[in-house]
Write a protein that holds these residues in place. Structure first.
Motif, mmCIF file in Angstrom:
data_model
loop_
_atom_site.group_PDB
_atom_site.id
_atom_site.type_symbol
_atom_site.label_atom_id
_atom_site.label_comp_id
_atom_site.label_asym_id
_atom_site.label_seq_id
_atom_site.Cartn_x
_atom_site.Cartn_y
_atom_site.Cartn_z
ATOM 1 N N TYR A 59 0.832 -1.196 0.000
ATOM 2 C CA TYR A 59 0.000 0.000 0.000
ATOM 3 C C TYR A 59 0.868 1.248 0.000
ATOM 4 O O TYR A 59 2.001 1.233 0.483
ATOM 5 C CB TYR A 59 -0.892 0.048 1.251
ATOM 6 C CG TYR A 59 -1.821 -1.119 1.383
ATOM 7 C CD1 TYR A 59 -2.871 -1.282 0.498
ATOM 8 C CD2 TYR A 59 -1.650 -2.059 2.396
ATOM 9 C CE1 TYR A 59 -3.734 -2.358 0.623
ATOM 10 C CE2 TYR A 59 -2.509 -3.139 2.523
ATOM 11 C CZ TYR A 59 -3.547 -3.277 1.629
ATOM 12 O OH TYR A 59 -4.399 -4.336 1.741
ATOM 13 N N THR A 63 -2.104 5.099 3.036
ATOM 14 C CA THR A 63 -3.060 3.999 3.164
ATOM 15 C C THR A 63 -2.608 3.019 4.233
ATOM 16 O O THR A 63 -3.410 2.558 5.047
ATOM 17 C CB THR A 63 -3.232 3.282 1.813
ATOM 18 O OG1 THR A 63 -3.607 4.242 0.822
ATOM 19 C CG2 THR A 63 -4.282 2.194 1.895
ATOM 20 N N TYR A 67 -4.715 1.952 7.469
ATOM 21 C CA TYR A 67 -5.064 0.555 7.718
ATOM 22 C C TYR A 67 -4.472 0.036 9.027
ATOM 23 O O TYR A 67 -5.073 -0.802 9.686
ATOM 24 C CB TYR A 67 -4.598 -0.339 6.572
ATOM 25 C CG TYR A 67 -5.396 -0.186 5.292
ATOM 26 C CD1 TYR A 67 -6.469 0.708 5.184
ATOM 27 C CD2 TYR A 67 -5.079 -0.937 4.172
ATOM 28 C CE1 TYR A 67 -7.181 0.840 4.014
ATOM 29 C CE2 TYR A 67 -5.792 -0.812 2.995
ATOM 30 C CZ TYR A 67 -6.824 0.073 2.927
ATOM 31 O OH TYR A 67 -7.538 0.199 1.767
ATOM 32 N N LYS A 71 -7.872 -1.105 10.033
ATOM 33 C CA LYS A 71 -8.136 -2.308 9.222
ATOM 34 C C LYS A 71 -6.908 -3.217 9.207
ATOM 35 O O LYS A 71 -6.353 -3.520 8.156
ATOM 36 C CB LYS A 71 -8.515 -1.900 7.802
ATOM 37 C CG LYS A 71 -9.736 -1.010 7.750
ATOM 38 C CD LYS A 71 -9.987 -0.470 6.371
ATOM 39 C CE LYS A 71 -11.135 0.509 6.396
ATOM 40 N NZ LYS A 71 -11.291 1.232 5.157
ATOM 41 N N LEU A 74 -6.063 -6.207 6.808
ATOM 42 C CA LEU A 74 -5.633 -5.961 5.433
ATOM 43 C C LEU A 74 -4.124 -5.813 5.309
ATOM 44 O O LEU A 74 -3.603 -5.695 4.197
ATOM 45 C CB LEU A 74 -6.319 -4.706 4.879
ATOM 46 C CG LEU A 74 -7.832 -4.757 4.743
ATOM 47 C CD1 LEU A 74 -8.360 -3.438 4.197
ATOM 48 C CD2 LEU A 74 -8.267 -5.914 3.874
ATOM 49 N N GLU A 117 -13.769 -3.389 5.286
ATOM 50 C CA GLU A 117 -12.537 -3.942 4.713
ATOM 51 C C GLU A 117 -12.784 -4.413 3.278
ATOM 52 O O GLU A 117 -11.944 -4.197 2.396
ATOM 53 C CB GLU A 117 -12.025 -5.086 5.580
ATOM 54 C CG GLU A 117 -11.562 -4.620 6.939
ATOM 55 C CD GLU A 117 -11.276 -5.762 7.907
ATOM 56 O OE1 GLU A 117 -10.461 -5.536 8.824
ATOM 57 O OE2 GLU A 117 -11.851 -6.851 7.755
ATOM 58 N N SER A 120 -12.748 -1.426 1.113
ATOM 59 C CA SER A 120 -11.386 -0.965 0.863
ATOM 60 C C SER A 120 -10.698 -1.813 -0.213
ATOM 61 O O SER A 120 -10.012 -1.284 -1.090
ATOM 62 C CB SER A 120 -10.561 -1.002 2.147
ATOM 63 O OG SER A 120 -11.051 -0.054 3.064
#
Length: 165
Positions: A59, A63, A67, A71, A74, A117, A120
């Protein structure tokens, strides 16, 4: 006395003229179909690229930071499979005076992700899909940083949310 020597030439000219007219009309339809085929090939390539970078957890810095706070699942590699990519002609976009095409990706995963998620992951797939189309038609300067919408000579392209099956 009348001579028939010019008759074959006139018939050939009429025949070649009709063939030229048919070819010119055909070229218009073939060019538009080629444009859609090129967009579909770019969409497939971009979706696979987006899936690959997302599923191996590669990423951009911002990002990754986002995350890592909300998240975390991920951030580790996971498996997602693209089932189908299709497009639908929505109609005529009056803002750009082009036909509006919307791509839709169908995907599945065996991992239990939360809804945000999955959104995303879908956003990453759609971003790369649109970016690939923009690069394919050399229209990156005509769109925004999210490549939404993307343009080609006769069409404007957008994406729908990824459908999870």
């Amino acid at each position: 006395m009348m001579d028939d020597k010019g008759q074959i030439s006139a018939e050939l000219l009429l025949l070649f003229g009709a063939l030229m007219l048919i070819m010119m009309i055909s070229v218009i339809f073939i060019a538009q179909e080629h444009e859609l085929n090129q967009a579909m090939a770019a969409a497939r390539s971009g979706a696979v690229e987006g899936l690959a970078t997302s599923s191996v957890a590669i990423y951009p810095k911002d990002t990754y930071r986002d995350y890592s706070m909300s998240k975390t699942s991920l951030l580790t590699p996971y498996s997602v499979e693209i089932i189908n990519i299709s497009y639908e002609e929505i109609g005529h976009d009056g803002n750009y005076d082009k036909k509006w095409i919307q791509f839709k990706v169908y995907a599945k995963t065996s991992h239990r992700f939360k809804n945000d998620e999955l959104v995303s992951i879908g956003d990453r797939i759609n971003f790369n899909l649109r970016k690939s189309i923009a690069v394919s038609f050399n229209s990156t300067k005509a769109t925004n940083k999210l490549y939404n919408p993307v343009f080609s000579p006769h069409y404007v392209y957008t994406t729908a949310n990824v459908k999870w099956v």
